[in-house]
Design an enzyme around this catalytic site. Sequence first.
Site, PDB file in Angstrom:
ATOM      1  CB  CYS A 184     -13.625 -42.456  26.217  1.00 35.82           C
ATOM      2  SG  CYS A 184     -12.628 -42.469  24.776  1.00 35.82           S
ATOM      3  CG  HIS A 241     -17.075 -41.083  23.528  1.00 31.37           C
ATOM      4  ND1 HIS A 241     -17.020 -40.212  24.551  1.00 31.37           N
ATOM      5  CD2 HIS A 241     -15.836 -41.091  23.017  1.00 31.37           C
ATOM      6  CE1 HIS A 241     -15.741 -39.768  24.883  1.00 31.37           C
ATOM      7  NE2 HIS A 241     -14.920 -40.415  23.952  1.00 31.37           N
ATOM      8  CD  GLU A 290     -20.277 -39.506  26.014  1.00 37.63           C
ATOM      9  OE1 GLU A 290     -18.905 -38.970  26.009  1.00 37.63           O
ATOM     10  OE2 GLU A 290     -20.124 -40.726  26.254  1.00 37.63           O
TER      11      GLU A 290
END
Length: 304
Positions: free
Chosen positions: A142, A234, A236
């Site tokens: 990011c 993102h 994750e």
Amino acid sequence: MPINVPSGLPAVKVLAKEGIFVMTEKRAIHQDIRPLEILILNLMPDKIKTEIQLLRLLGNTPLQVNVTLLYTETHKPKHTPIEHILKFYTTFSAVKDRKFDGFIITGAPVELLPFEEVDYWEELTEIMEWSRHNVYSTMFICWAAQAGLYYFYGIPKYELPQKLSGVYKHRVAKDSVLFRGHDDFFWAPHSRYTEVKKEDIDKVPELEILAESDEAGVYVVANKSERQIFVTGHPEYDRYTLRDEYYRDIGRNLKVPIPANYFPNDDPTKTPILTWWSHAHLFFSNWLNYCIYQKTPYRLEDIH
């Protein structure tokens, strides 16, 4: 295979309940194979939540991974207990003479600031420069992806008309081991106020766009050797991260859109739909296996 983390890290209990095999340092020293050494510079405000998210993905592979957590010396965390930082984290000064197989630099909520106005920018540039010759493969996530593209290649970021928040459909733009096993199209979360532009990246011969989205733009960029990987989203994030960010933002009276393609019928009171999990796990597994394990020298000191 397990992930090896410092004994007592809170993430261990959470991940153990999910069936992720987390090995303590004491047990790991009896293993005969060399584990991968992974460094994580955690710039996110809620460091414990980010630890869980990243360790969940790093631990779901057949490879043993030793994790070292890093924080900036020039910026003191405000949203994570200092006791946690002092117990589980280290500083760049303490690791700069070491070498690592992999390195993850997380996002940070500073994207509306010019890079040079971020209070730890000088330290971050020193760390990024160090990574050139002391890390085999680095993943920038990011804001860190934007920072890395700017520092290494002079690529600027641009402010968006409104926050980009949601889960977006992406396509694989170029064959890469990072997307081995992926379908042609997949979903991934984004949460940002700025972007990098395809036309700027296309001007840099060393870089390739590996995945992109009609709505969210460029998603994954890598250099030719895939030793630098820039992820603008993102992957994750867990099921509820975008929801929590949305409620946080509206609680601050910010005018933000409901995260796209996330809540059933765009109703924030309903449980978010998880559509990116297989991509996230496969992407991190491919990074560990193909970009690091199969290429990194057996002797860490041979990384250059």
